[in-house]
Design a protein around this motif. Structure first.
Motif, PDB file in Angstrom:
ATOM      1  N   LEU A 183      -8.342   1.596   3.395  1.00  0.00           N
ATOM      2  CA  LEU A 183      -7.219   1.808   2.490  1.00  0.00           C
ATOM      3  C   LEU A 183      -7.497   1.188   1.114  1.00  0.00           C
ATOM      4  O   LEU A 183      -7.097   1.743   0.085  1.00  0.00           O
ATOM      5  N   ALA A 184      -8.165   0.056   1.098  1.00  0.00           N
ATOM      6  CA  ALA A 184      -8.561  -0.551  -0.180  1.00  0.00           C
ATOM      7  C   ALA A 184      -9.518   0.362  -0.930  1.00  0.00           C
ATOM      8  O   ALA A 184      -9.422   0.508  -2.157  1.00  0.00           O
ATOM      9  N   SER A 185     -10.438   0.989  -0.191  1.00  0.00           N
ATOM     10  CA  SER A 185     -11.350   1.946  -0.812  1.00  0.00           C
ATOM     11  C   SER A 185     -10.585   3.134  -1.392  1.00  0.00           C
ATOM     12  O   SER A 185     -10.890   3.617  -2.490  1.00  0.00           O
ATOM     13  N   LEU A 186      -9.593   3.607  -0.657  1.00  0.00           N
ATOM     14  CA  LEU A 186      -8.770   4.718  -1.148  1.00  0.00           C
ATOM     15  C   LEU A 186      -7.992   4.317  -2.399  1.00  0.00           C
ATOM     16  O   LEU A 186      -7.844   5.106  -3.347  1.00  0.00           O
ATOM     17  N   GLY A 187      -7.485   3.079  -2.418  1.00  0.00           N
ATOM     18  CA  GLY A 187      -6.781   2.600  -3.603  1.00  0.00           C
ATOM     19  C   GLY A 187      -7.683   2.534  -4.822  1.00  0.00           C
ATOM     20  O   GLY A 187      -7.280   2.924  -5.933  1.00  0.00           O
ATOM     21  N   ALA A 212       0.757   9.663  -6.708  1.00  0.00           N
ATOM     22  CA  ALA A 212       0.082   8.559  -6.010  1.00  0.00           C
ATOM     23  C   ALA A 212       1.040   7.393  -5.804  1.00  0.00           C
ATOM     24  O   ALA A 212       1.033   6.744  -4.744  1.00  0.00           O
ATOM     25  N   ALA A 213       1.879   7.111  -6.796  1.00  0.00           N
ATOM     26  CA  ALA A 213       2.854   6.023  -6.665  1.00  0.00           C
ATOM     27  C   ALA A 213       3.863   6.325  -5.568  1.00  0.00           C
ATOM     28  O   ALA A 213       4.243   5.432  -4.796  1.00  0.00           O
ATOM     29  N   VAL A 214       4.297   7.586  -5.472  1.00  0.00           N
ATOM     30  CA  VAL A 214       5.225   7.967  -4.404  1.00  0.00           C
ATOM     31  C   VAL A 214       4.562   7.793  -3.039  1.00  0.00           C
ATOM     32  O   VAL A 214       5.184   7.299  -2.082  1.00  0.00           O
ATOM     33  N   GLY A 215       3.297   8.184  -2.941  1.00  0.00           N
ATOM     34  CA  GLY A 215       2.578   8.011  -1.678  1.00  0.00           C
ATOM     35  C   GLY A 215       2.446   6.552  -1.273  1.00  0.00           C
ATOM     36  O   GLY A 215       2.634   6.201  -0.103  1.00  0.00           O
ATOM     37  N   LEU A 217       4.428   4.144  -2.170  1.00  0.00           N
ATOM     38  CA  LEU A 217       5.762   3.660  -1.826  1.00  0.00           C
ATOM     39  C   LEU A 217       6.151   4.081  -0.408  1.00  0.00           C
ATOM     40  O   LEU A 217       6.674   3.261   0.374  1.00  0.00           O
ATOM     41  N   LEU A 218       5.902   5.342  -0.054  1.00  0.00           N
ATOM     42  CA  LEU A 218       6.218   5.817   1.294  1.00  0.00           C
ATOM     43  C   LEU A 218       5.403   5.073   2.348  1.00  0.00           C
ATOM     44  O   LEU A 218       5.918   4.720   3.412  1.00  0.00           O
ATOM     45  N   TYR A 219       4.136   4.822   2.055  1.00  0.00           N
ATOM     46  CA  TYR A 219       3.299   4.080   3.010  1.00  0.00           C
ATOM     47  C   TYR A 219       3.816   2.654   3.180  1.00  0.00           C
ATOM     48  O   TYR A 219       3.879   2.134   4.307  1.00  0.00           O
ATOM     49  N   SER A 220       4.208   2.020   2.078  1.00  0.00           N
ATOM     50  CA  SER A 220       4.723   0.652   2.162  1.00  0.00           C
ATOM     51  C   SER A 220       6.010   0.604   2.988  1.00  0.00           C
ATOM     52  O   SER A 220       6.188  -0.298   3.808  1.00  0.00           O
ATOM     53  N   LEU A 221       6.891   1.574   2.768  1.00  0.00           N
ATOM     54  CA  LEU A 221       8.127   1.612   3.540  1.00  0.00           C
ATOM     55  C   LEU A 221       7.854   1.839   5.030  1.00  0.00           C
ATOM     56  O   LEU A 221       8.529   1.260   5.892  1.00  0.00           O
ATOM     57  N   THR A 222       6.862   2.667   5.336  1.00  0.00           N
ATOM     58  CA  THR A 222       6.499   2.912   6.730  1.00  0.00           C
ATOM     59  C   THR A 222       5.973   1.644   7.395  1.00  0.00           C
ATOM     60  O   THR A 222       6.332   1.330   8.543  1.00  0.00           O
ATOM     61  N   VAL A 223       5.129   0.911   6.673  1.00  0.00           N
ATOM     62  CA  VAL A 223       4.573  -0.332   7.229  1.00  0.00           C
ATOM     63  C   VAL A 223       5.685  -1.358   7.436  1.00  0.00           C
ATOM     64  O   VAL A 223       5.726  -2.049   8.469  1.00  0.00           O
ATOM     65  N   ILE A 224       6.599  -1.460   6.466  1.00  0.00           N
ATOM     66  CA  ILE A 224       7.697  -2.429   6.602  1.00  0.00           C
ATOM     67  C   ILE A 224       8.609  -2.051   7.761  1.00  0.00           C
ATOM     68  O   ILE A 224       9.063  -2.913   8.529  1.00  0.00           O
ATOM     69  N   ALA A 225       8.873  -0.746   7.918  1.00  0.00           N
ATOM     70  CA  ALA A 225       9.751  -0.310   9.016  1.00  0.00           C
ATOM     71  C   ALA A 225       9.112  -0.520  10.369  1.00  0.00           C
ATOM     72  O   ALA A 225       9.807  -0.808  11.368  1.00  0.00           O
ATOM     73  N   ALA A 226       7.781  -0.392  10.445  1.00  0.00           N
ATOM     74  CA  ALA A 226       7.092  -0.561  11.719  1.00  0.00           C
ATOM     75  C   ALA A 226       6.885  -2.022  12.084  1.00  0.00           C
ATOM     76  O   ALA A 226       6.575  -2.355  13.230  1.00  0.00           O
TER      77      ALA A 226
END
Length: 227
Positions: A183-187, A212-215, A217-226
């Motif tokens: 994921l760091a590589s993707l960033g 990219a910012a929306v993506g 944000l959605l990934y961060s919300l998914t990680v926080i929810a999980a």
């Protein structure tokens, strides 16, 4: 009467053989640990397979952009021709020629250097993640005790040694941290691509950065929810 009662008492149960109890214990222990290890190894191995596939595809895409931007670090084919034409014009105008004019040097743009640095950092990180996945798969293969010979006790002791070794080297933590490295590589890739688009066309870069910012944000919300 007392003797008759003594003779009619139920016989005392036989004490279990120590060797039999020991064998039964190790057999049950070996069966239970086999199920636990098999479930863990299958889960980690599947995660590594997905990571390797994604790392291979992502590295190919990253390499394509590196090939596109790498040419900006070297002088174009017309650079030497333009330099010679400049010298001819200066001679015709009777201008004084300096050593820098006679030996022109090419300096790539700062944006080109910056973009290639980030692209190569992204590629190196993805390759490092793929190499880590290959090493982790080899660890999992060595950890698996399927088909081992010997008594249940010896197999259990070997399994305990391997488990202690995996805990000492943080095997599970290493395997579970490899996706973070990818994921760091993707960033890094997104940062370099955004920079490239920004220097090429502003509106296109704005659209890409917004998506990219929306993506992210959605990934961060998914990680926080999980969590």
């Amino acid at each position: 009467m007392d003797s008759l009662q003594k003779r009619t008492k139920d016989p005392e149960p036989e004490k279990p053989d120590v060797v039999t109890v020991k064998l039964k214990f190790w057999a049950q222990y070996d069966e239970l640990t086999d199920k636990i290890d098999k479930a863990m190894l299958e889960r980690l191995d599947r995660n590594l397979d997905v990571l390797l596939i994604f790392a291979g595809l992502f590295s190919a895409i990253n390499t394509a952009f590196i090939v596109l931007t790498l040419t900006s670090l070297s002088a174009p084919s017309s650079y030497q021709t333009n330099a010679l034409l400049t010298l001819l014009v200066m001679q015709v105008n009777n201008n004084t020629l300096t050593s820098a004019d006679l030996n022109p040097t090419f300096s790539p743009a700062a944006s080109a250097v910056r973009q290639n640095c980030v692209f190569f950092a992204s590629l190196a990180t993805s390759i490092l993640a793929a190499a880590g996945a290959m090493v982790a798969k080899q660890w999992l293969k060595n950890y698996d005790q399927t088909g081992q010979s010997g008594s249940h006790e010896k197999q259990a002791l070997r399994r305990t040694d391997k488990w202690l070794g995996s805990e000492r080297w943080r095997l599970r933590l290493v395997v579970e941290s490899l996706p973070t490295l990818l994921l760091a590589s993707l960033g890094l890739f997104f940062i370099a691509l955004g920079d490239l688009l920004w220097t090429t066309n502003g509106p296109v870069a704005i659209v890409f950065i917004a998506l990219a910012a929306v993506g992210v944000l959605l990934y961060s919300l998914t990680v926080i929810a999980a969590a």
